[in-house]
Scaffold this motif. Structure first.
Motif, PDB file in Angstrom:
ATOM      1  N   ALA A  25      31.296  68.379  57.896  1.00  0.00           N
ATOM      2  CA  ALA A  25      32.643  68.474  57.315  1.00  0.00           C
ATOM      3  C   ALA A  25      32.918  69.890  56.818  1.00  0.00           C
ATOM      4  O   ALA A  25      34.014  70.418  57.012  1.00  0.00           O
ATOM      5  N   GLY A  26      31.926  70.507  56.206  1.00  0.00           N
ATOM      6  CA  GLY A  26      32.096  71.874  55.709  1.00  0.00           C
ATOM      7  C   GLY A  26      32.289  72.876  56.833  1.00  0.00           C
ATOM      8  O   GLY A  26      33.159  73.751  56.762  1.00  0.00           O
ATOM      9  N   MET A  27      31.481  72.774  57.884  1.00  0.00           N
ATOM     10  CA  MET A  27      31.613  73.691  59.014  1.00  0.00           C
ATOM     11  C   MET A  27      32.941  73.499  59.729  1.00  0.00           C
ATOM     12  O   MET A  27      33.568  74.468  60.160  1.00  0.00           O
ATOM     13  N   LEU A  28      33.379  72.264  59.865  1.00  0.00           N
ATOM     14  CA  LEU A  28      34.669  71.993  60.496  1.00  0.00           C
ATOM     15  C   LEU A  28      35.812  72.590  59.675  1.00  0.00           C
ATOM     16  O   LEU A  28      36.724  73.223  60.213  1.00  0.00           O
ATOM     17  N   THR A  29      35.743  72.427  58.361  1.00  0.00           N
ATOM     18  CA  THR A  29      36.781  72.972  57.489  1.00  0.00           C
ATOM     19  C   THR A  29      36.809  74.488  57.549  1.00  0.00           C
ATOM     20  O   THR A  29      37.879  75.100  57.688  1.00  0.00           O
ATOM     21  N   LEU A  30      35.644  75.119  57.441  1.00  0.00           N
ATOM     22  CA  LEU A  30      35.598  76.580  57.489  1.00  0.00           C
ATOM     23  C   LEU A  30      36.025  77.110  58.855  1.00  0.00           C
ATOM     24  O   LEU A  30      36.692  78.145  58.948  1.00  0.00           O
ATOM     25  N   GLY A  31      35.655  76.424  59.915  1.00  0.00           N
ATOM     26  CA  GLY A  31      36.065  76.842  61.250  1.00  0.00           C
ATOM     27  C   GLY A  31      37.568  76.770  61.440  1.00  0.00           C
ATOM     28  O   GLY A  31      38.180  77.676  62.002  1.00  0.00           O
ATOM     29  N   VAL A  32      38.166  75.703  60.960  1.00  0.00           N
ATOM     30  CA  VAL A  32      39.621  75.555  61.072  1.00  0.00           C
ATOM     31  C   VAL A  32      40.328  76.630  60.253  1.00  0.00           C
ATOM     32  O   VAL A  32      41.317  77.225  60.716  1.00  0.00           O
ATOM     33  N   LEU A  33      39.839  76.917  59.059  1.00  0.00           N
ATOM     34  CA  LEU A  33      40.450  77.970  58.247  1.00  0.00           C
ATOM     35  C   LEU A  33      40.286  79.335  58.884  1.00  0.00           C
ATOM     36  O   LEU A  33      41.209  80.156  58.880  1.00  0.00           O
ATOM     37  N   TYR A  34      39.114  79.606  59.474  1.00  0.00           N
ATOM     38  CA  TYR A  34      38.856  80.891  60.117  1.00  0.00           C
ATOM     39  C   TYR A  34      39.787  81.103  61.314  1.00  0.00           C
ATOM     40  O   TYR A  34      40.402  82.154  61.462  1.00  0.00           O
ATOM     41  N   ILE A  35      39.904  80.089  62.149  1.00  0.00           N
ATOM     42  CA  ILE A  35      40.774  80.194  63.326  1.00  0.00           C
ATOM     43  C   ILE A  35      42.239  80.278  62.911  1.00  0.00           C
ATOM     44  O   ILE A  35      43.013  81.066  63.463  1.00  0.00           O
ATOM     45  N   GLY A  36      42.623  79.496  61.921  1.00  0.00           N
ATOM     46  CA  GLY A  36      44.003  79.526  61.441  1.00  0.00           C
ATOM     47  C   GLY A  36      44.380  80.872  60.849  1.00  0.00           C
ATOM     48  O   GLY A  36      45.485  81.384  61.098  1.00  0.00           O
ATOM     49  N   MET A  37      43.491  81.478  60.084  1.00  0.00           N
ATOM     50  CA  MET A  37      43.773  82.806  59.540  1.00  0.00           C
ATOM     51  C   MET A  37      43.826  83.848  60.647  1.00  0.00           C
ATOM     52  O   MET A  37      44.626  84.790  60.583  1.00  0.00           O
ATOM     53  N   GLY A  38      42.996  83.698  61.666  1.00  0.00           N
ATOM     54  CA  GLY A  38      43.034  84.627  62.798  1.00  0.00           C
ATOM     55  C   GLY A  38      44.374  84.579  63.510  1.00  0.00           C
ATOM     56  O   GLY A  38      44.952  85.620  63.831  1.00  0.00           O
ATOM     57  N   PHE A  39      44.873  83.381  63.768  1.00  0.00           N
ATOM     58  CA  PHE A  39      46.190  83.253  64.402  1.00  0.00           C
ATOM     59  C   PHE A  39      47.296  83.780  63.495  1.00  0.00           C
ATOM     60  O   PHE A  39      48.261  84.377  63.966  1.00  0.00           O
ATOM     61  N   ASN A  40      47.143  83.560  62.192  1.00  0.00           N
ATOM     62  CA  ASN A  40      48.139  84.062  61.253  1.00  0.00           C
ATOM     63  C   ASN A  40      48.209  85.584  61.302  1.00  0.00           C
ATOM     64  O   ASN A  40      49.305  86.166  61.382  1.00  0.00           O
TER      65      ASN A  40
END
Length: 64
Positions: A25-40
């Motif tokens: 759950a932690g890795m999934l959350t951090l991965g989604v935040l990392y990718i989302g910030m990259g697109f932002n």
């Protein structure tokens, strides 16, 4: 919204009976935040100019 989805992920760790762990759950959350910030940042740089998108590549090539 993000907190609600994180709570759902943590509840899924309890309901799945060790098939989905807190680490997953932690890795999934951090991965989604990392990718989302990259697109932002990508869309923000695209809005500024095309040069800002190419600047890191040009800068790395100039160092060689």
């Amino acid at each position: 919204m993000v907190y609600f989805l994180v709570i759902l992920l943590l509840l899924h760790t309890v309901w799945s009976r060790n098939r989905f762990s807190f680490d997953d759950a932690g890795m999934l959350t951090l991965g989604v935040l990392y990718i989302g910030m990259g697109f932002n940042y990508f869309t923000a740089a695209k809005g500024v100019s095309v040069y800002m998108l190419l600047f890191p590549d040009v800068h790395c090539l100039a160092d060689r």
